[in-house]
Design a protein around this motif. Structure first.
Motif, mmCIF file in Angstrom:
data_model
loop_
_atom_site.group_PDB
_atom_site.id
_atom_site.type_symbol
_atom_site.label_atom_id
_atom_site.label_comp_id
_atom_site.label_asym_id
_atom_site.label_seq_id
_atom_site.Cartn_x
_atom_site.Cartn_y
_atom_site.Cartn_z
ATOM 1 N N SER A 182 0.817 -1.223 0.000
ATOM 2 C CA SER A 182 0.000 0.000 0.000
ATOM 3 C C SER A 182 0.849 1.271 0.000
ATOM 4 N N ASP B 254 -6.265 -5.675 -7.623
ATOM 5 C CA ASP B 254 -6.595 -4.963 -6.394
ATOM 6 C C ASP B 254 -6.378 -5.870 -5.192
ATOM 7 N N GLY B 255 -5.318 -5.630 -4.446
ATOM 8 C CA GLY B 255 -5.045 -6.433 -3.261
ATOM 9 C C GLY B 255 -3.602 -6.901 -3.234
ATOM 10 N N THR B 256 -3.148 -7.279 -2.039
ATOM 11 C CA THR B 256 -1.757 -7.694 -1.874
ATOM 12 C C THR B 256 -1.406 -8.938 -2.695
ATOM 13 N N GLN C 92 -2.769 -10.045 -5.375
ATOM 14 C CA GLN C 92 -2.824 -9.709 -6.801
ATOM 15 C C GLN C 92 -1.588 -8.928 -7.247
ATOM 16 N N THR D 238 -0.005 -12.952 3.239
ATOM 17 C CA THR D 238 -0.349 -12.777 1.827
ATOM 18 C C THR D 238 -0.864 -14.064 1.197
#
Length: 318
Positions: free
Chosen positions: A177, A211-213, A215, A271
Motif C-alpha cells: 500500500s 486490487d489487493g496484496t 494480486q 499474503t
C-alpha cells in the motif's frame, strides 16, 4: 484500459491550458500516434504537488520500552546476556523456549534450560528467552535469527552454477500500500541512495495488475496473475497448496545455489494464507511466518520487540 488512461492523461494536460475537450476525436488523437501506432504516455506527476502535500502528516518517532533495555541479544548466531543488565541485576540465568513450524497453522516447541552466555543457537531460527536475575527480577523476549541450514548449504554448494553467475545476494523488499510517489515523499534518503548511489533503475511505467496484496505480489514472484494459475483459494475443496502449483521465483534461486527466505510481518494477514491455502511444506529455507504466529499470541505492541523497534531488529539484524 489504455484508452481510458490516455484520456485521463490528456485531460490533465488540457486543464493546464484551461481548456477541456471531451470529444472522442480529441481522446483518440492523444491515444494514437499519427501513424496509427498505439502508444502509452506515462504522466509526469509532481512529487510535491500542493494538493497532496497539504494532506500529509508526519507521525511521532516510534519509541519502545524506555524503562529498561533488553537483557540479552543475538550476534553472529550466538546468544549473549548484556553487560549492562548484569551490572544492574547481578548474575542472570536464561532458558530458551524454542519453536518451529509444523504447518502454516501449527507450531512445535521444546525448552533448553540454563543457556550459557555465548551459546550457539541451534535447531530453530526462533525462540523466547526467559531470564531470572540474582535480584529476583524477570525478563523475557522473543528472538528471530538465522540458524544455518546445513543441508541447504550443501545443496547450494552442489548446485550447477552458470559461468556468468555474479554470486550477488538478492533482496526483494516490498512495502504494501505504498505508491512510488509516496515512497519518494516519505523515504527520501532511501530513494536518494537507490537512485544516486546505487544508480538503480526506476520502473516508472510499473503499475499494479490487480486490487489487493496477493494480486500485486503473485505476478512479482511468479510472472503470472492469480487467474492464470491453478486455484488456491482455501474456501474451495479442490484448491491446491501454493508450493504444488505456483512457480515461485525462489525455486529458481534454490536451483542455482541460493539459500532462501520468505518473511512478512504478519501471520494473521499472511499474503498467501489469509485467503489462499498457503503451503503444505515450508516454502523457503527460512520462513518468518513461524515467528509471527508466536509473536501475535504474546506481544501486544508488535511494532516493538522488547526495547527495540521491530523494523530495526528484522530488517537490519537478519
Amino acid at each position: 484500459m489504455i484508452l481510458v488512461a490516455a484520456a485521463i492523461i490528456w485531460l490533465v494536460r488540457s486543464r493546464q491550458k484551461n481548456t477541456v475537450d471531451l470529444s472522442l476525436s480529441a481522446v483518440l488523437t492523444h491515444t494514437f500516434h499519427k501513424s496509427g501506432e498505439q502508444i502509452c504516455r506515462i504522466p509526469q506527476l509532481d512529487v510535491n504537488a500542493p494538493v497532496i502535500v497539504k494532506l500529509l502528516n508526519t507521525p511521532k518517532p516510534l519509541t519502545c520500552n524506555q524503562t529498561e533495555k533488553n537483557w540479552a541479544f543475538v550476534e553472529n548466531g550466538r546468544f549473549y546476556i548484556a553487560d549492562e543488565a548484569v551490572r544492574i541485576h547481578g548474575s542472570i540465568k536464561c532458558n530458551h523456549f524454542r519453536f518451529w513450524r509444523v504447518s502454516d497453522d501449527e507450531l512445535a516447541s521444546d525448552v533448553i534450560s540454563d543457556v550459557q552466555n555465548g551459546s550457539l543457537i541451534e535447531k530453530s531460527d526462533y525462540f523466547r528467552a526467559e531470564c531470572n536475575s540474582k535480584d529476583k527480577n524477570k525478563w523475557s523476549n522473543l528472538f528471530a535469527t538465522i540458524v544455518p541450514d546445513l543441508s541447504a548449504i550443501e545443496k547450494a554448494k552442489a548446485a550447477k552454477k552458470s559461468t556468468a553467475a555474479t554470486n550477488l545476494d538478492v533482496l526483494i523488499l516490498v512495502f504494501d500500500s505504498l505508491s512510488s510517489l509516496m515512497f519518494q515523499r516519505k523515504l527520501k534518503k532511501a530513494y536518494k541512495f537507490l537512485v544516486q548511489d546505487l544508480e538503480a533503475v526506476v520502473l516508472e511505467g510499473y503499475n499494479i495488475v490487480g486490487d489487493g496484496t496477493p494480486q500485486a505480489m503473485i505476478p512479482i514472484l511468479t510472472a503470472q496473475t492469480e487467474l492464470e494459475l491453478p486455484l488456491t483459494r482455501k474456501r474451495y475443496k479442490n484448491a491446491s497448496y501454493l508450493n504444488d502449483v505456483y512457480p515461485m521465483i525462489w525455486r529458481n534461486f534454490s536451483k542455482h545455489g541460493y539459500v532462501t527466505m520468505y518473511a512478512e510481518d504478519s501471520a494473521a494477514l499472511g499474503t498467501f494464507t489469509y485467503r489462499l491455502k498457503g503451503f503444505n511444506k515450508q516454502p523457503t529455507n527460512h520462513y518468518m511466518r513461524t515467528f509471527f504466529m508466536q509473536a501475535e499470541k504474546e506481544i501486544k505492541n508488535r511494532m516493538c520487540v522488547g526495547s527495540e523497534p521491530q523494523h530495526v531488529v528484522h530488517y537490519f539484524d537478519l
